[in-house]
Design a protein around this motif. Structure first.
Motif, PDB file in Angstrom:
ATOM      1  N   LYS A  45       8.131  23.867  -1.118  1.00 16.08           N
ATOM      2  CA  LYS A  45       8.163  22.921  -2.239  1.00 16.08           C
ATOM      3  C   LYS A  45       6.824  22.208  -2.398  1.00 16.08           C
ATOM      4  O   LYS A  45       6.378  21.943  -3.516  1.00 16.08           O
ATOM      5  CB  LYS A  45       9.291  21.910  -2.052  1.00 16.08           C
ATOM      6  N   GLU A  55       4.461  24.637  -4.132  1.00 14.64           N
ATOM      7  CA  GLU A  55       4.857  24.832  -5.523  1.00 14.64           C
ATOM      8  C   GLU A  55       4.439  23.638  -6.378  1.00 14.64           C
ATOM      9  O   GLU A  55       3.889  23.792  -7.465  1.00 14.64           O
ATOM     10  CB  GLU A  55       6.371  25.049  -5.627  1.00 14.64           C
ATOM     11  N   ASP A 115       1.559  23.318  -9.299  1.00 10.50           N
ATOM     12  CA  ASP A 115       1.948  22.803 -10.609  1.00 10.50           C
ATOM     13  C   ASP A 115       1.026  21.664 -11.055  1.00 10.50           C
ATOM     14  O   ASP A 115       0.616  21.605 -12.209  1.00 10.50           O
ATOM     15  CB  ASP A 115       3.400  22.326 -10.566  1.00 10.50           C
TER      16      ASP A 115
END
Length: 131
Positions: free
Chosen positions: A25, A28, A32
């Motif tokens: 996470k 990710e 982003d």
């Protein structure tokens, strides 16, 4: 690095499955926020590229306070007054700046291990800028 992986283990009370999920996470979200071209640079280098991020940093909307709270958690102070009501950089640049400030707390030589285990406190001011 070992230190990097250890941060995730500490944050999950050494549950390796939870640490692996948290690490995925992390990457990710970092991709982003920063894009693939900047996500894998050292965190301090990330803000060196975007002039808008540099401006947001210079405005001082986030500060990592020098002393922890009574439980040893780092204190991150956020004051939107410093952002000059500019929503165009609040959304992305402030997200990136917040990421960098939290990362600074996690890697802090004195506070880092407690932040990794206990988290941090974020205080948000909504009044006028201090004089």
């Amino acid at each position: 690095s070992v230190q990097f992986r250890l941060m995730f283990l500490r944050a999950t009370s050494y549950d390796s499955q939870a640490a692996a999920t948290r690490m995925i996470k992390y990457w990710e979200r970092k991709v982003d926020l920063f894009g693939t071209d900047r996500a894998f640079r050292p965190i301090i280098m990330v803000l060196d590229v975007d002039p808008e991020d540099q401006e947001a940093f210079a405005n001082g909307g986030f500060r990592l306070l020098p002393q922890p709270d009574e439980t040893g958690r780092a204190i991150l102070f956020c004051c939107p007054v410093y952002w000059d009501g500019r929503p165009e950089y609040v959304a992305r640049s402030m997200g990136r700046l917040l990421w960098c400030m939290v990362h600074a707390a996690v890697e802090h030589p004195e506070l880092g291990e407690n932040v990794q285990k206990k988290g941090l406190v974020c205080l948000v001011g909504n009044g006028s800028a201090p004089s």
